[in-house]
Design a protein around this motif. Structure first.
Motif: not given
Length: 256
Positions: A242-243, A66-67, A131-133, A24-27
């Motif tokens: 992350f990716v 990822k976007e 912060v980690d992203r 449920n992550a939205l672009d």
């Protein structure tokens, strides 16, 4: 389904369901579409209260990392989409109930923090991994849920807290088994929907007006630091790590 969510209306209660696997992550386009949908529901005469919930493993994991890893220039659009969604929830003319389960991260925190009432499943966990992203954001809305020192601990460490702890700290109205989450939220919504729509809308506007500070201004301040963070090499490294599902590697920085 449009842009990862759908909605329905029954007896004055609008139910907006986020359903965008896997997390449920939205672009950026999805966040704008969600804001428009909330705005539209809030202006309808047959909607007296809105319940926002989700299907799948968790409520919302926030933005599509990822976007941004592929199109880093979209950070401005992502920021704007988040801002519009959180504003739509907070400034909605009718009360908004967030019914959350599983992970509540990033943009999920923004929705919950902007809502009027939050009900959580026993499995819900709350966190801000920004912060980690390689980003900032979420602090303004997190402070609407938790005390300031708890917010800072969560922000700096990236550690999550459980639904039980969130309830103890006053962020959640109720904690219920996952199977009972939807009906519990709808029961609260129906109780509100049965009251005078005019009085409830006035009450929402009045309560927003007496809040300490302007939530949207605070979040806009944070977003300036998100853009600044994206200009730092460490930010790109965190997103790429992350990716690629690996540990990020940072170049030591001088204190000068």
């Amino acid at each position: 389904m449009i842009q990862g969510f759908h909605s329905s209306i029954e007896d004055g209660v609008a139910e907006l369901v986020i359903d965008h696997p896997p997390v449920n992550a939205l672009d950026s386009a999805g966040w704008f579409a969600l804001a428009l949908a909330i705005d539209a529901l809030g202006t309808r005469s047959d909607v007296h209260v809105i319940v926002i919930r989700a299907e799948g493993r968790g409520f919302c994991a926030g933005v599509d990392i990822k976007e941004l890893a592929t199109y880093p220039e979209r950070i401005v659009a992502v920021n704007a989409g988040n801002y519009e969604t959180f504003r739509a929830v907070h400034r909605c003319p009718v009360p908004v109930i967030a019914a959350v389960h599983g992970f509540v991260l990033g943009g999920g925190i923004g929705i919950a923090g902007a809502a009027d009432i939050v009900i959580g499943a026993e499995c819900a966990t709350f966190g801000v991994p920004e912060v980690d992203r390689g980003a900032m954001g979420g602090g303004a809305h997190l402070q609407r849920l938790f005390p300031v020192q708890k917010v800072r601990h969560m922000y700096f460490t990236g550690e999550k807290i459980t639904a039980a702890e969130a309830y103890r700290l006053g962020a959640l109205e109720q904690v219920v088994p996952r199977a009972q989450l939807r009906e519990t939220a709808l029961a609260v919504a129906r109780k509100i929907a049965a009251k005078s729509p005019a009085m409830i809308r006035l009450a929402k506007e009045a309560l927003n007006g007496v809040e300490d500070g302007n939530l949207e201004d605070k979040y806009r301040w944070e977003q300036g630091f998100t853009l600044q963070a994206y200009l730092n090499a460490d930010s790109a490294e965190t997103r790429q790590a992350f990716v690629e599902k690996r540990q990020a590697s940072f170049i030591p920085h001088s204190a000068d």
